[in-house]
Write an enzyme that holds these catalytic residues in place. Structure first.
Site, PDB file in Angstrom:
ATOM      1  N   LYS A 248       0.756  -1.191   0.209  1.00  0.00           N
ATOM      2  CA  LYS A 248       0.062   0.013   0.119  1.00  0.00           C
ATOM      3  C   LYS A 248       0.870   1.198   0.095  1.00  0.00           C
ATOM      4  O   LYS A 248       0.249   2.194  -0.357  1.00  0.00           O
ATOM      5  CB  LYS A 248      -1.142  -0.080   1.072  1.00  0.00           C
TER       6      LYS A 248
HETATM    7  C1  LIG Z   1      -4.657  -4.358   1.012  1.00  0.00           C
HETATM    8  C2  LIG Z   1      -3.759  -5.596   0.862  1.00  0.00           C
HETATM    9  C3  LIG Z   1      -4.056  -6.699   0.051  1.00  0.00           C
HETATM   10  C4  LIG Z   1      -5.361  -6.669  -0.744  1.00  0.00           C
HETATM   11  O1  LIG Z   1      -5.209  -5.649  -1.851  1.00  0.00           O
HETATM   12  P1  LIG Z   1      -6.473  -5.291  -2.745  1.00  0.00           P
HETATM   13  O2  LIG Z   1      -5.778  -4.268  -3.817  1.00  0.00           O
HETATM   14  O3  LIG Z   1      -7.452  -4.569  -1.894  1.00  0.00           O
HETATM   15  O4  LIG Z   1      -7.053  -6.431  -3.581  1.00  0.00           O
HETATM   16  C5  LIG Z   1      -3.320  -7.668  -0.057  1.00  0.00           C
HETATM   17  N1  LIG Z   1      -2.464  -7.781   0.857  1.00  0.00           N
HETATM   18  C6  LIG Z   1      -2.024  -7.050   1.817  1.00  0.00           C
HETATM   19  C7  LIG Z   1      -0.925  -7.223   2.738  1.00  0.00           C
HETATM   20  C8  LIG Z   1      -2.704  -5.761   1.740  1.00  0.00           C
HETATM   21  O5  LIG Z   1      -2.306  -4.807   2.675  1.00  0.00           O
END
Ligand SMILES: *Cc1c(COP(=O)(O)O)cnc(C)c1O
Length: 434
Positions: free
Chosen positions: A107
């Site tokens: 993120k």
């Molecule tokens: C947010 C997140 C996901 C999921 O990602 P999306 O884009 O919502 O599908 C997967 N793994 C981690 C560690 C995350 O923080």
């Protein structure tokens, strides 16, 4: 660059800078580019020489022609100051490590880029932009860190007191300066309700310029396509790769499809989920049935109604068969996830986090069913140390990186508030002495 709302495909369009200030379209839909830009001819051939910030600049200037090149280049250098290495696991499977950013999860890519773009757009305003965001864990840390010290922007993060992990809390509460952390005595939904109410509260709207840092913001989605190019560059394979994406809200996977539509050679996508298996079920049956989310070890993927599904539909013209030709889906349980972490660790001395482990299981299932000659790349979305409780039952020592470990000793600067809207507003006005 113009964008449309997924709720009104033939309706109004919005300049991209307006779309990312709004976040969500006024009709409640998600913004998408009217025309996905194409790579310049010959660009892929020169990819081998380019570093991640240069790739980011080349791609983002196609989406943001309104911003001066020098500004965009500086934003990309500043935002992507950490690597995204591809590590080979065996002859068929490689891992794309997306956890080398400041908060140890992918993120960071979206949050850091969005923060700098919004900072730039708001640079000439004489009043600060207030970003309000509710978090159930990972998003809050990435947003807080991404916006830290961005001039002209004040961030308020609401989190449910005692319901996020101690280190996740420290990632939000120890920065200070323009990052304000509020522990609400309630649930994530209570935090979300306060944020939603505040964003449309006439009293607040009159006094402050406000926005949210919602994960559906297009300026968080676009930068997530950059690392698909970066992975392709490192792989140097004759065959286009298959990308395996651990998914919750499906922003990461949609970003991959954007990269493909821009012209990146990608053979196929594999959507990997935990028991929140709405999209794998859709791929099997052709019907999209949201359901209440269930808690799992890979909790950043505990999403019962993936909001980016609307974007997938609009990319594939709502046609199930078109989606299925490009995306396969598999879902796995917690015991399977734990088994995979231990097995991969024993076999390769590689430690997966629970989200990456779900991805690896999906890669194995896809290999078994399809025997592709194409290389598989599993996106590893977080560092194992963010999910320590998953390793309690295993005989594995998890190394905690320095930048997370030091947070344990930093001072928690959050304020505690009851789950009460008017008390939050009073605190907000006091804190920003208006
Ligand atoms: C947010 C997140 C996901 C999921 O990602 P999306 O884009 O919502 O599908 C997967 N793994 C981690 C560690 C995350 O923080």
């Amino acid at each position: 660059m113009l964008c449309y709302s997924t709720n009104a495909i033939h309706g109004k369009t919005y300049p991209i800078l307006e779309a990312i200030q709004l976040g969500l379209a006024p009709d409640g839909g998600l913004f998408m580019p009217v025309q996905i830009p194409s790579l310049k001819p010959g660009w892929l051939a020169g990819l081998g020489q380019r570093e991640l910030p240069e790739i980011a600049f080349d791609i983002s200037s196609l989406y943001f022609p309104e911003l001066p090149s020098a500004t965009l280049a500086a934003i990309c250098v500043d935002a992507f100051n950490f690597p995204a290495p591809v590590v080979s696991l065996n002859d068929s499977i490689s891992i794309l490590e997306l956890f080398h950013g400041p908060t140890l999860a992918f993120k960071d890519f979206g949050a850091r880029f969005m923060a700098r773009i919004l900072g730039q757009i708001n640079a000439n305003q004489n009043r600060p932009l207030h970003i309000l965001v509710a978090t159930s864990g990972d998003t809050g840390g990435a947003v807080a860190d991404g916006f830290f010290r961005v001039p002209g922007i004040e961030v308020t993060v609401l989190f449910p007191k005692g319901k996020i992990s101690p280190l996740q809390q420290k990632q939000i509460t120890t920065l200070g300066e323009n990052i304000h952390a509020v522990a609400i005595e309630g649930t994530f939904d209570d935090c979300q309700a306060i944020v939603k109410k505040a964003l449309v509260d006439p009293e607040m709207v009159k006094s402050y310029r406000m926005s949210s840092a919602n994960s559906i913001n297009l300026s968080r989605l676009i930068p997530q396509s950059f690392y698909y190019f970066e992975a392709y560059r490192q792989l140097e394979s004759a065959e286009p790769p298959v990308f395996v994406v651990p998914s919750g809200n499906f922003g990461n996977l949609v970003a991959g499809v954007l990269a493909h539509r821009m012209g990146l050679p990608i053979a196929h996508f594999v959507a990997a989920t935990n028991l929140n298996d709405i999209v794998p079920n859709y791929l099997r049956d052709g019907i999209f049935v949201p359901k209440p989310s269930v808690e799992t070890l890979s909790n950043a993927m505990d999403v019962g109604n993936p909001s980016n599904f609307r974007r997938l539909e609009s990319l594939f013209g709502s046609t199930w068969n078109n989606v299925r030709q490009m995306i396969s889906g598999y879902a796995f349980t917690d015991p399977q996830t734990i088994e995979a972490i231990q097995r991969i660790y024993n076999q390769y001395q590689y430690l997966l986090d629970p989200h990456g482990a779900v991805g690896l299981l999906a890669a194995e299932s896809y290999l078994e069913e399809n025997h592709p000659i194409n290389p598989l790349i599993v996106l590893e979305t977080a560092h194992p140390s963010k999910f320590l409780s998953a390793y309690e039952a295993l005989d594995i020592q998890v190394h905690i990186p320095e930048r997370l470990a030091i947070k344990a000793h930093a001072k928690d600067l959050s304020v505690n508030l009851p789950n009460d809207y008017s008390q939050f507003i009073n605190w907000f006005f006091d804190a920003h002495n208006s």
